[in-house]
Design a protein around this motif. Structure first.
Motif, PDB file in Angstrom:
ATOM      1  N   SER A 143      13.157 -15.349  13.921  1.00  0.00           N
ATOM      2  CA  SER A 143      13.486 -16.007  12.647  1.00  0.00           C
ATOM      3  C   SER A 143      12.713 -15.397  11.486  1.00  0.00           C
ATOM      4  O   SER A 143      13.223 -15.338  10.360  1.00  0.00           O
ATOM      5  N   LYS A 203      14.107 -17.349  17.366  1.00  0.00           N
ATOM      6  CA  LYS A 203      15.559 -17.488  17.498  1.00  0.00           C
ATOM      7  C   LYS A 203      16.212 -17.035  16.210  1.00  0.00           C
ATOM      8  O   LYS A 203      15.596 -16.997  15.147  1.00  0.00           O
ATOM      9  N   GLY A 204      17.495 -16.686  16.342  1.00  0.00           N
ATOM     10  CA  GLY A 204      18.266 -16.231  15.199  1.00  0.00           C
ATOM     11  C   GLY A 204      19.246 -17.288  14.742  1.00  0.00           C
ATOM     12  O   GLY A 204      18.908 -18.469  14.669  1.00  0.00           O
ATOM     13  N   ARG A 231      14.443 -13.948   8.216  1.00  0.00           N
ATOM     14  CA  ARG A 231      14.062 -14.484   6.899  1.00  0.00           C
ATOM     15  C   ARG A 231      13.665 -13.355   5.939  1.00  0.00           C
ATOM     16  O   ARG A 231      14.111 -13.325   4.784  1.00  0.00           O
ATOM     17  N   LYS A 290      17.387 -19.000   6.219  1.00  0.00           N
ATOM     18  CA  LYS A 290      15.958 -18.922   5.901  1.00  0.00           C
ATOM     19  C   LYS A 290      15.191 -20.157   6.367  1.00  0.00           C
ATOM     20  O   LYS A 290      13.957 -20.138   6.408  1.00  0.00           O
ATOM     21  N   ILE A 329      15.533 -21.373   9.432  1.00  0.00           N
ATOM     22  CA  ILE A 329      15.343 -21.253  10.880  1.00  0.00           C
ATOM     23  C   ILE A 329      13.897 -20.859  11.173  1.00  0.00           C
ATOM     24  O   ILE A 329      13.309 -20.040  10.476  1.00  0.00           O
ATOM     25  N   ARG A 330      13.340 -21.447  12.209  1.00  0.00           N
ATOM     26  CA  ARG A 330      11.963 -21.155  12.610  1.00  0.00           C
ATOM     27  C   ARG A 330      11.905 -20.853  14.099  1.00  0.00           C
ATOM     28  O   ARG A 330      12.771 -21.258  14.870  1.00  0.00           O
TER      29      ARG A 330
END
Length: 213
Positions: free
Chosen positions: A93, A170-171, A97, A164, A166-167
């Motif tokens: 992620s 992972k995608g 980002r 942006k 997402i943490r």
């Protein structure tokens, strides 16, 4: 609601900031095919030959050899940009980002997210994804992998904010699932949708002939 960028300006992102832990101590992206081309250079070359206006390669701050390799391989390539994922240790992620932020700075209307360890994806497939995305104006466009979206994925600028958020390591898979029918699937050769992320797969990569386009 985020308004889409109405100008057609697709930017390709090549995510190359992963830890490559499964092939340690060797870095998979610096593995060579039978013609001597690294996996990273092969994937980036495909993106550069696509109809994306610019190509942003996201690299980790602790692997300067990746940036040096790209700079030496693609000297004076005006279409190529390097971007550091300063939080690369946080997982995929963080790379996504950093790439999205770089694409926003380039006024991208969409991003074509490519994984650096998928060197068999062809320029033809990348261009088909870009063309279908422009034609259908979908939230996302992806190869049809048995009725499910595969990689690479074209994302509309309307989804940048969600990407942006997402943490972790992972995608965009969960976002693709949430979008459901808003994702346009494109027929694709399944033999191109293969990643090379184990020692066994690197042995296969080492036997691949020169890139054919």
């Amino acid at each position: 609601m985020v308004k889409p960028n109405t100008a057609f300006r697709p930017i390709a992102l090549v995510l190359a900031a992963g830890r490559s832990s499964r092939t340690a101590p060797d870095h998979k992206l610096l593995a060579h095919d039978a013609a001597g081309q690294t996996m990273l250079a092969r994937t980036v070359s495909t993106a550069l030959h696509s109809n994306a206006e610019q190509v942003v390669v996201v690299v980790p701050p602790d692997k300067p050899e990746l940036s040096a390799h790209l700079s030496n391989t693609f000297q004076n390539e005006q279409k190529l940009h390097l971007c550091l994922a300063h939080d690369a240790a946080d997982g995929l992620s963080a790379s996504l980002r950093a790439g999205i932020e770089a694409a926003e700075a380039l006024k991208a209307s969409s991003v074509l997210v490519c994984l650096a360890d998928m060197p068999l994806v062809s320029t033809g497939l990348l261009n088909a994804l870009l063309a279908e995305h422009r034609r259908h104006q979908a939230a996302a466009t992806a190869p049809d992998r048995g009725g499910r979206p595969g990689n690479p994925v074209v994302w509309s600028s309307t989804e940048f904010a969600a990407l942006k958020q997402i943490r972790g390591d992972k995608g965009g898979r969960a976002l693709l699932q949430a979008l459901g029918q808003k994702v346009h699937l494109v027929p694709a050769p399944l033999e191109e949708l293969v990643d090379f992320d184990t020692p066994e797969r690197l042995a296969v990569y080492a036997r691949l002939p020169a890139q054919s386009g």
